[in-house]
Design an enzyme around this catalytic site. Structure first.
Site, mmCIF file in Angstrom:
data_model
loop_
_atom_site.group_PDB
_atom_site.id
_atom_site.type_symbol
_atom_site.label_atom_id
_atom_site.label_comp_id
_atom_site.label_asym_id
_atom_site.label_seq_id
_atom_site.Cartn_x
_atom_site.Cartn_y
_atom_site.Cartn_z
ATOM 1 N N GLY A 1 7.918 -168.294 -70.691
ATOM 2 C CA GLY A 1 7.238 -169.453 -71.264
ATOM 3 C C GLY A 1 7.973 -170.758 -71.014
ATOM 4 N N GLU B 1 19.907 -171.256 -60.161
ATOM 5 C CA GLU B 1 19.159 -171.304 -58.906
ATOM 6 C C GLU B 1 19.225 -172.705 -58.341
ATOM 7 O OE1 GLU B 1 15.115 -170.132 -59.761
ATOM 8 O OE2 GLU B 1 15.616 -168.016 -59.627
ATOM 9 N N LYS B 2 19.012 -172.793 -57.052
ATOM 10 C CA LYS B 2 18.850 -174.112 -56.453
ATOM 11 C C LYS B 2 17.563 -174.690 -57.027
ATOM 12 C CE LYS B 2 19.251 -176.751 -52.345
ATOM 13 N NZ LYS B 2 20.176 -177.624 -53.074
ATOM 14 N N HIS C 1 6.569 -176.463 -67.816
ATOM 15 C CA HIS C 1 6.584 -175.154 -67.147
ATOM 16 C C HIS C 1 5.466 -174.229 -67.606
ATOM 17 C CE1 HIS C 1 10.358 -176.438 -65.495
ATOM 18 N NE2 HIS C 1 10.921 -176.511 -66.676
ATOM 19 N N GLU D 1 9.902 -164.714 -60.221
ATOM 20 C CA GLU D 1 9.823 -163.595 -61.161
ATOM 21 C C GLU D 1 8.578 -162.774 -60.904
ATOM 22 O OE1 GLU D 1 9.086 -164.269 -65.295
ATOM 23 O OE2 GLU D 1 7.709 -165.903 -64.955
ATOM 24 N N ARG E 1 1.883 -157.294 -65.609
ATOM 25 C CA ARG E 1 0.721 -157.237 -66.505
ATOM 26 C C ARG E 1 -0.404 -158.057 -65.894
ATOM 27 N NH1 ARG E 1 0.869 -162.521 -67.986
ATOM 28 N NH2 ARG E 1 2.943 -163.401 -68.206
ATOM 29 N N VAL F 1 -3.121 -164.526 -67.459
ATOM 30 C CA VAL F 1 -4.165 -165.369 -68.044
ATOM 31 C C VAL F 1 -5.164 -165.794 -66.960
ATOM 32 C CG1 VAL F 1 -4.607 -167.576 -69.203
ATOM 33 C CG2 VAL F 1 -2.556 -166.265 -69.782
ATOM 34 N N ARG G 1 -7.398 -174.256 -68.594
ATOM 35 C CA ARG G 1 -7.077 -173.660 -69.906
ATOM 36 C C ARG G 1 -7.444 -174.647 -70.999
ATOM 37 N NH1 ARG G 1 -1.569 -170.122 -69.558
ATOM 38 N NH2 ARG G 1 -1.756 -169.497 -67.382
HETATM 39 P P1 ADP Z 1 9.134 -168.539 -67.198
HETATM 40 O O1 ADP Z 1 9.235 -167.051 -67.172
HETATM 41 O O2 ADP Z 1 9.822 -169.127 -68.385
HETATM 42 O O3 ADP Z 1 7.733 -169.035 -66.995
HETATM 43 P P2 ADP Z 1 9.780 -169.014 -64.363
HETATM 44 O O4 ADP Z 1 11.002 -168.501 -63.719
HETATM 45 O O5 ADP Z 1 8.476 -168.333 -64.020
HETATM 46 O O6 ADP Z 1 10.013 -169.056 -65.947
HETATM 47 O O7 ADP Z 1 9.618 -170.546 -64.038
HETATM 48 C C1 ADP Z 1 8.583 -171.316 -64.616
HETATM 49 C C2 ADP Z 1 8.426 -172.640 -63.896
HETATM 50 O O8 ADP Z 1 9.660 -173.382 -63.899
HETATM 51 C C3 ADP Z 1 8.047 -172.531 -62.431
HETATM 52 O O9 ADP Z 1 6.662 -172.334 -62.234
HETATM 53 C C4 ADP Z 1 8.538 -173.865 -61.925
HETATM 54 O O10 ADP Z 1 7.628 -174.880 -62.314
HETATM 55 C C5 ADP Z 1 9.835 -174.095 -62.679
HETATM 56 N N1 ADP Z 1 11.000 -173.553 -61.925
HETATM 57 C C6 ADP Z 1 11.560 -172.346 -62.091
HETATM 58 N N2 ADP Z 1 12.594 -172.158 -61.214
HETATM 59 C C7 ADP Z 1 12.681 -173.276 -60.466
HETATM 60 C C8 ADP Z 1 13.535 -173.712 -59.362
HETATM 61 N N3 ADP Z 1 14.507 -172.922 -58.875
HETATM 62 N N4 ADP Z 1 13.322 -174.945 -58.838
HETATM 63 C C9 ADP Z 1 12.339 -175.745 -59.330
HETATM 64 N N5 ADP Z 1 11.510 -175.411 -60.349
HETATM 65 C C10 ADP Z 1 11.663 -174.197 -60.928
#
Ligand code: ADP
Length: 448
Positions: A164, A200-201, A235, A287, A291, A294, A337
């Protein structure tokens, strides 16, 4: 095939599953908290069981209550929807111990993908491209600085147990890193009870592209193309579309095959989504969600499939009906949404719906549990509906979205509908030219 399925969820997704059950001739059992006694999913299911008080922890998240509800009603399987217990390996294990089928992947697959560090490691081993970053967790500021120097700033600190969009902090330089590291850790601890973080970068202008996968659990798996979910606030996705406006058929085939092959090798069972950031033609795994998502209806629209029906079939041990070479894309679909939230701050706006009218007509799907007089309880998330439109191409889908939003009536509470009307007037949205930062920048510019 199952005779009876219990749906461990509420709102529109519970209805979505009940509808699939009904079409398949399977009886459905709704569960609900005391706050949801009058909810649509309770009315629409064949049977219902009250499983606890208002708080999700004591109702929708209560494993003993759900197992008891299965025993009372004779339900043989549970569909978890999304959220709540849908990615909880312990839940799957408990169901297995009670001889109840979980409609979803194995506990082991949920576990490896649930922990983000393990997930990334697994992805790498399966040949899926990942974002450059730390090898595993980052224990302290010193090692954070060392890793950041190696991969180069800016970097993002993310919670291992994250979800989230919580527990994520960006650092532009070594100075910012110390603060980012400490806040991400504190947030992770508060939100997930686990303060492990990784690095992460930070990609500057990526798009969020996710691949829908489906496996039969026996070594055969397919992909159903991508969804572009780049339009996000904090996010969190607000607008999703398929196919991705920037993805070519060759790119889709390449990344799709990598994902499908990986799922085949894992012997993954059921629906899953592999999420990537996409920049300059490259995909970077972030990730996997084990499941139904949405935003699954946009994929259903362009492929003409029913993902929930297939989930149920595969969980019942029937052969998977999807075949890669028969899965072809037709047209374009968009989902918005609709949240009960007040703009510009998106503050939750529960309350009584005085009038509700769903849009209809060609290429329009409204997944919502609203009805006239319904009282949105304040205890759960603010999603009250998903409007999905489908057209022969993207311009037609956009025109249809505008038309359908005009027909939709939700009176009594504030919603995010005005946001979508405004977005549709934007040339970048019309052109499909946006990154994951577009919406935040637009919101700052528009609402200050
Ligand atoms: P969560 O499980 O909390 O949703 P995610 O790893 O899926 O976390 O990341 C959610 C969002 O965060 C991504 O869709 C993106 O917008 C941003 N994000 C995540 N990692 C990066 C990254 N390395 N660089 C830039 N934006 C990122």
């Amino acid at each position: 095939m199952f005779d009876k399925i219990l749906i461990a969820n509420r709102g529109e997704i519970a209805l979505r599953v009940i509808r699939a059950c009904r079409e398949m001739g399977i009886a459905s059992v709704a569960v609900h908290s005391t706050a949801d006694s009058d909810a649509m999913h309770v009315r629409m299911a064949d049977e219902s069981v009250c499983i606890g008080p208002n708080s999700s922890a004591e109702s929708y998240l209560s494993i003993p209550a759900l197992v008891a509800a299965c025993e009372i009603t004779g339900a043989q399987a549970i569909h978890p929807g999304y959220g709540f217990l849908s990615e909880n390996a312990t839940f799957v294990q408990v169901l297995e111990d009670h001889g109840i089928t979980f409609i979803g992947p194995s506990a082991a697959h949920i576990r490896i993908m649930g922990d983000k560090i393990t997930a990334k490691d697994t992805a790498m081993k399966l040949g899926i491209p990942v974002v450059p970053g730390s090898a595993g967790g980052v224990p302290d500021v010193e090692s954070a600085k060392k890793t950041a120097a190696e991969i180069g700033y800016p970097v993002i600190i993310k919670a291992t147990a994250g979800g989230g969009g919580r527990g994520m902090k960006v650092a532009l330089d070594a100075e910012g890193l110390e603060i980012a590291f400490r806040t991400a850790r504190a947030e992770a601890k508060a939100a997930f009870g686990n303060d492990e973080v990784y690095m992460e970068k930070y990609l500057q202008k990526p798009r969020h592209i996710e691949i829908q996968v489906f496996g039969d659990g026996k070594g055969r798996a397919v992909h159903l193309g991508e969804r572009d979910c780049s339009l996000q606030r904090r996010h969190q996705k607000v607008f999703e579309e398929a196919p991705g406006p920037c993805i070519t058929p060759e790119q889709r085939a390449r990344i799709g095959k990598i994902c499908a092959d990986a799922m085949a090798e894992l012997k993954y069972s059921g629906a899953g989504t592999i999420e990537f950031l996409y920049e300059d033609g490259e995909f970077y795994f972030i990730e996997m969600n084990t499941r139904l998502q949405v935003e699954h209806p946009v994929t259903e629209a362009i492929f003409g499939v029913d993902l929930v029906r297939e989930q149920i079939r595969v969980a019942a041990g029937l052969p998977m009906e999807f075949e890669q070479d028969k899965l072809t894309i037709r047209g374009a679909a968009i989902e918005v949404r609709i949240n009960a939230e007040k703009l510009p701050n998106f503050s939750p706006c529960p309350g009584k719906i005085t009038q509700y009218h769903a849009p209809g007509g060609l290429g329009v799907r409204m997944d919502s549990a609203l009805y006239d007089g319904y009282k949105i309880p304040p205890y759960y998330d603010s999603l009250i509906g998903k409007l999905i439109v489908f057209g022969r191409d993207r311009p037609e889908a956009l025109a249809r979205l505008s038309r359908a939003l005009g027909e939709l009536i939700v009176d009594g509470v504030d919603t995010t509908v005005p946001l979508f009307n405004a977005l549709l007037a934007e040339p970048d949205i019309q052109a499909g030219d946006y990154s994951i930062h577009w919406l935040e920048k637009w919101l700052a510019k528009t609402y200050g």
